[in-house]
Design an enzyme around this catalytic site. Structure first.
Site, PDB file in Angstrom:
ATOM      1  N   CYS A   1       1.162  -1.711  16.201  1.00 28.95           N
ATOM      2  CA  CYS A   1       1.174  -1.481  14.742  1.00 28.95           C
ATOM      3  C   CYS A   1       0.495  -2.625  14.002  1.00 28.95           C
ATOM      4  O   CYS A   1       0.812  -3.795  14.212  1.00 28.95           O
ATOM      5  CB  CYS A   1       2.624  -1.341  14.268  1.00 28.95           C
ATOM      6  SG  CYS A   1       2.765  -1.200  12.474  1.00 28.95           S
TER       7      CYS A   1
ATOM      8  N   CYS B   1       6.301  -6.825   7.782  1.00 29.45           N
ATOM      9  CA  CYS B   1       7.419  -6.339   8.591  1.00 29.45           C
ATOM     10  C   CYS B   1       7.826  -7.460   9.534  1.00 29.45           C
ATOM     11  O   CYS B   1       6.966  -8.167  10.062  1.00 29.45           O
ATOM     12  CB  CYS B   1       6.974  -5.111   9.384  1.00 29.45           C
ATOM     13  SG  CYS B   1       8.328  -4.294  10.259  1.00 29.45           S
TER      14      CYS B   1
ATOM     15  N   CYS C   1       6.071  -4.447  16.532  1.00 27.20           N
ATOM     16  CA  CYS C   1       5.673  -3.371  17.441  1.00 27.20           C
ATOM     17  C   CYS C   1       4.208  -3.617  17.819  1.00 27.20           C
ATOM     18  O   CYS C   1       3.375  -3.851  16.940  1.00 27.20           O
ATOM     19  CB  CYS C   1       5.863  -2.018  16.773  1.00 27.20           C
ATOM     20  SG  CYS C   1       7.577  -1.787  16.251  1.00 27.20           S
TER      21      CYS C   1
ATOM     22  N   CYS D   1       3.432   8.574   1.221  1.00 25.07           N
ATOM     23  CA  CYS D   1       3.938   7.639   2.231  1.00 25.07           C
ATOM     24  C   CYS D   1       4.199   6.296   1.530  1.00 25.07           C
ATOM     25  O   CYS D   1       3.276   5.659   1.024  1.00 25.07           O
ATOM     26  CB  CYS D   1       2.886   7.512   3.332  1.00 25.07           C
ATOM     27  SG  CYS D   1       3.393   6.423   4.648  1.00 25.07           S
TER      28      CYS D   1
ATOM     29  N   SER E   1      11.829   6.863   8.145  1.00 23.14           N
ATOM     30  CA  SER E   1      11.471   6.569   9.529  1.00 23.14           C
ATOM     31  C   SER E   1      11.937   5.167   9.908  1.00 23.14           C
ATOM     32  O   SER E   1      11.689   4.202   9.179  1.00 23.14           O
ATOM     33  CB  SER E   1       9.945   6.661   9.686  1.00 23.14           C
ATOM     34  OG  SER E   1       9.562   6.239  10.967  1.00 23.14           O
TER      35      SER E   1
ATOM     36  N   GLU F   1       0.821  -1.204   0.000  1.00 28.71           N
ATOM     37  CA  GLU F   1       0.000   0.000   0.000  1.00 28.71           C
ATOM     38  C   GLU F   1       0.861   1.263   0.000  1.00 28.71           C
ATOM     39  O   GLU F   1       1.923   1.306   0.609  1.00 28.71           O
ATOM     40  CB  GLU F   1      -0.923  -0.006   1.214  1.00 28.71           C
ATOM     41  CG  GLU F   1      -1.961  -1.105   1.099  1.00 28.71           C
ATOM     42  CD  GLU F   1      -2.919  -1.168   2.276  1.00 28.71           C
ATOM     43  OE1 GLU F   1      -4.114  -1.382   2.030  1.00 28.71           O
ATOM     44  OE2 GLU F   1      -2.490  -1.005   3.423  1.00 28.71           O
TER      45      GLU F   1
ATOM     46  N   CYS G   1      -1.254   6.073   9.809  1.00 32.37           N
ATOM     47  CA  CYS G   1      -0.037   5.414  10.307  1.00 32.37           C
ATOM     48  C   CYS G   1      -0.379   4.121  11.011  1.00 32.37           C
ATOM     49  O   CYS G   1      -1.247   4.088  11.872  1.00 32.37           O
ATOM     50  CB  CYS G   1       0.638   6.265  11.377  1.00 32.37           C
ATOM     51  SG  CYS G   1       1.296   7.781  10.810  1.00 32.37           S
TER      52      CYS G   1
HETATM   53  N1  SAH Z   1       8.865   0.791  10.242  1.00 31.01           N
HETATM   54  C1  SAH Z   1       9.160   2.150  10.294  1.00 31.01           C
HETATM   55  C2  SAH Z   1       8.315   2.992   9.355  1.00 31.01           C
HETATM   56  C3  SAH Z   1       6.878   2.629   9.193  1.00 31.01           C
HETATM   57  S1  SAH Z   1       5.788   2.939  10.514  1.00 31.01           S
HETATM   58  C4  SAH Z   1       9.043   2.660  11.709  1.00 31.01           C
HETATM   59  O1  SAH Z   1       8.557   1.944  12.568  1.00 31.01           O
HETATM   60  O2  SAH Z   1       9.472   3.785  11.945  1.00 31.01           O
HETATM   61  C5  SAH Z   1       5.459   4.682  10.443  1.00 31.01           C
HETATM   62  C6  SAH Z   1       5.097   5.305  11.807  1.00 31.01           C
HETATM   63  O3  SAH Z   1       3.775   4.958  12.212  1.00 31.01           O
HETATM   64  C7  SAH Z   1       6.010   4.831  12.929  1.00 31.01           C
HETATM   65  O4  SAH Z   1       6.398   5.900  13.753  1.00 31.01           O
HETATM   66  C8  SAH Z   1       5.118   3.890  13.662  1.00 31.01           C
HETATM   67  O5  SAH Z   1       5.566   3.671  14.954  1.00 31.01           O
HETATM   68  C9  SAH Z   1       3.788   4.572  13.580  1.00 31.01           C
HETATM   69  N2  SAH Z   1       2.649   3.705  13.877  1.00 31.01           N
HETATM   70  C10 SAH Z   1       2.574   2.369  13.727  1.00 31.01           C
HETATM   71  N3  SAH Z   1       1.343   1.925  14.107  1.00 31.01           N
HETATM   72  C11 SAH Z   1       0.634   2.994  14.495  1.00 31.01           C
HETATM   73  C12 SAH Z   1      -0.708   3.174  14.958  1.00 31.01           C
HETATM   74  N4  SAH Z   1      -1.555   2.160  15.046  1.00 31.01           N
HETATM   75  N5  SAH Z   1      -1.113   4.429  15.240  1.00 31.01           N
HETATM   76  C13 SAH Z   1      -0.266   5.473  15.084  1.00 31.01           C
HETATM   77  N6  SAH Z   1       1.003   5.365  14.649  1.00 31.01           N
HETATM   78  C14 SAH Z   1       1.452   4.143  14.350  1.00 31.01           C
HETATM   79 FE1  SF4 Z   2       7.354  -2.622  11.518  1.00 26.14          FE
HETATM   80 FE2  SF4 Z   2       5.152  -1.342  12.318  1.00 26.14          FE
HETATM   81 FE3  SF4 Z   2       7.233  -1.561  13.984  1.00 26.14          FE
HETATM   82 FE4  SF4 Z   2       7.413   0.066  11.842  1.00 26.14          FE
HETATM   83  S1  SF4 Z   2       5.996   0.324  13.595  1.00 26.14           S
HETATM   84  S2  SF4 Z   2       8.934  -1.414  12.564  1.00 26.14           S
HETATM   85  S3  SF4 Z   2       6.172  -1.099  10.349  1.00 26.14           S
HETATM   86  S4  SF4 Z   2       5.977  -3.267  13.183  1.00 26.14           S
END
Ligand code: SAH
Ligand code: SF4
Length: 412
Positions: free
Chosen positions: A151, A144, A148, A137, A240, A124, A382
Site C-alpha cells: 500500500c 497511516c 501494509c 472514497c 474498511s 485525498e 485503491c
Molecule cells: N486502511 C483501511 C482502508 C483503506 S485501504 C484498510 O486497509 O482496509 C482500502 C483498500 O485498498 C484496502 O483493502 C487495501 O488493502 C487496498 N489497497 C491498498 N493498497 C493497494 C494497492 N496498491 N492496490 C490495490 N489495493 C490496495
Molecule cells: Fe494503512 Fe494502507 Fe494498510 Fe489500509 S492498506 S491499513 S491504508 S497501510
C-alpha cells in the site's frame, strides 16, 4: 512497531468558543452532533428555549441544503446570522487540486487549516461514478501508522487523525463540486431525492485506518447517515479495516454500517508480511470477530477485500484456503487487481490468473466481483493515495506514467 503509536495520535481538540479569535480558529459547526451544537449555541448566549429549534434549523442548512455561508440562511434573523458568523465557521476546506481521470473518476487534494499548534494537512478524496451509482472514497487519517507492504499510503507516516469535521467535509465538498445539493432557490425543507443523487455510496477506504480513529469516524458516519440531513443509508456506507479486532464489534453496534475486511492472505505467515497488524490480531481472531459482527446475515454480508499479487497470494491453493477460512461467514469477496505505485516490488497478477481465481471462488458459491481499477491515471485507485509533503516528485510521476503505459489495460 505495528499499532504501537496509534493511540497517541488523537484527533486534535476543537478550539473553545471565543469571539476574539481569528477566523481560522473559530470552531466549525460541521461534524458536531446535535447535543454538541446545542452546547456551543448555549455558550454564545442563545436562550435555552431556542436551542432545539436553532439546532434543527442550522442542521438543515448545513446538511440538507449544503450551505457554507451563514449569510444565505434566509429563515434566520440577520443579527442571529451575524452572531453565528462571528463565533463559528461552516467553511469548506481549500481545494489544492482537482483531477478528473479519463474514466470520470475525480480526485480532490484538500487542505485543512492548522489545529491548535499543528500545521495544515492535506488529504485525498476520490469520487467513482458507475452505472446507476456513485461512490465517494473518504480518508480517515493523514497517512497511516500501519505498513501494509503493498500500500502506497502505508509508506507515508501518520501525521494525525482527521476530526469528524474533516471527515464529513470531504462528503460536503464532493457534493458541492458534483452539484449534489438542492438548488438555492428551492423551497426550505426540500430534500434531495435519493435516486437523483450523484453520491449514492460512501466507503471509508481512502487514506488511513478508520478503526484507529474510531470516535471521530463514528461521529462523522452517524451524521452522514442522519435521516434529517445527508441521509445516506447505513447499508450504503462501508467501513474498511485492515483488522483492528477490538473495534470490529463496536463498529456494528455503535455505527451500524457495512463492514469490509482487508484480508489479502489466508495464512498467518503470509498475512504477517502483507498486513502486519496480523501479528497482533491473527486470522483466527479476525474471523471470530467477523462471525460476531452485529447484524450479519445473508442480506448484510461482510466484504473481504483481496488484492491480487502475482505469485504471492494468487494461486488456486490460496483460493481454496480462502473458501475454507470463510466457511459459514456470510461474505462477498472483492478481488482487487494490485494498483502499482513507484518503488513497489509487487506486480499485479496476470488477468487470466485473476479470472481463474474468481471462477474457483464463484464455483464454491461466493460472489467474487473483480474490482475494476478506477482512476489509475491520476493515482486515485485503491492504495495509491498519498499526499502532503510526500506528493510525487516529477521524475517519479514520469516513471509512473511510463509504467502505466506498458502496464495493464483494464481501464479501457
Ligand atoms: N486502511 C483501511 C482502508 C483503506 S485501504 C484498510 O486497509 O482496509 C482500502 C483498500 O485498498 C484496502 O483493502 C487495501 O488493502 C487496498 N489497497 C491498498 N493498497 C493497494 C494497492 N496498491 N492496490 C490495490 N489495493 C490496495
Ligand atoms: Fe494503512 Fe494502507 Fe494498510 Fe489500509 S492498506 S491499513 S491504508 S497501510
Amino acid at each position: 512497531m505495528v499499532g504501537t503509536d496509534v493511540m497517541t495520535a488523537a484527533a486534535p481538540t476543537r478550539p473553545a468558543v471565543s469571539p476574539a479569535k481569528g477566523q481560522a480558529e473559530k470552531p466549525s459547526l460541521i461534524g458536531l452532533n446535535r447535543e454538541e451544537m446545542g452546547d456551543l449555541f448555549r455558550e454564545v448566549g442563545i436562550p435555552d428555549r431556542q436551542i432545539k429549534m436553532r439546532v434543527s434549523q442550522i442542521w438543515n442548512w448545513i446538511y440538507v441544503r449544503g450551505v457554507s455561508d451563514f449569510d444565505v440562511m434566509a429563515n434566520v434573523a440577520k443579527d442571529m446570522r451575524a452572531m453565528l458568523k462571528q463565533n463559528f465557521t461552516i467553511a469548506r476546506p481549500e481545494i489544492v487540486e482537482e483531477q478528473v481521470s479519463n474514466d470520470g473518476t475525480r480526485k480532490w487534494l484538500l487542505r485543512f487549516p492548522p489545529r491548535g499548534a499543528g500545521r495544515p494537512v492535506e488529504i485525498e478524496t476520490v469520487y467513482i461514478p458507475e452505472e446507476g451509482r456513485g461512490t465517494l472514497c473518504v480518508s480517515s487519517q493523514v497517512g497511516c501508522t500501519l505498513t501494509c507492504s503493498f500500500c502506497h499510503t502505508g509508506t507515508q507516516r501518520l501525521v494525525r487523525n482527521l476530526t469528524s469535521e474533516e471527515i464529513l467535509s470531504q462528503l460536503l465538498l464532493a457534493r458541492d463540486r458534483l452539484g449534489d445539493f438542492p438548488d438555492r432557490d428551492m423551497p426550505i425543507g426540500t430534500m434531495m431525492p435519493a435516486e437523483g443523487r450523484k453520491i449514492t455510496n460512501m466507503v471509508m477506504m481512502g487514506m488511513g485506518e478508520p478503526l484507529y480513529n474510531f470516535e471521530e469516524v463514528k461521529k462523522a458516519l452517524l451524521i452522514a447517515s442522519d435521516g434529517d440531513g445527508l441521509s445516506l443509508s447505513k447499508r450504503r456506507i462501508t467501513l474498511s479495516t485492515s483488522g483492528v479486532v477490538p473495534e470490529i464489534f463496536r463498529t456494528g453496534e455503535e455505527i451500524g454500517v457495512m463492514l469490509a475486511i482487508s484480508l489479502h492472505a489466508v495464512r498467518d505467515d503470509l498475512r504477517d508480511m502483507l498486513v502486519p497488524i496480523n501479528k497482533k490480531y491473527p486470522l483466527k481472531d479476525l474471523i471470530a470477530a467477523c462471525r460476531a459482527y452485529p447484524g450479519l446475515s445473508n442480506a448484510r454480508r461482510i466484504t473481504f477485500e483481496y488484492v491480487m499479487l502475482k505469485d504471492v497470494n494468487d494461486s488456486l491453493e490460496d483460493a481454496k484456503g480462502l473458501i475454507q477460512l470463510l466457511k459459514g461467514v456470510p461474505s462477498k469477496i472483492n478481488l482487487i487487481p494490485f494498483n502499482p505505485w513507484p518503488g513497489t516490488n509487487y506486480q499485479c497478477s496476470d488477468w487470466a490468473q485473476i479470472e481463474k481465481f474468481a471462477d474457483f471462488i464463484n464455483a464454491a458459491g461466493y460472489a467474487s466481483p473483480i474490482r475494476t481499477p478506477r482512476g489509475r491515471d491520476i493515482l486515485a485507485a485503491c492504495g495509491q493515495l498519498k499526499s502532503d509533503s510526500e506528493r510525487m516528485r516529477k521524475t517519479d510521476r514520469l516513471a509512473f506514467e511510463a509504467m502505466m503505459i506498458v502496464g495493464h489495460g483494464e481501464d479501457d
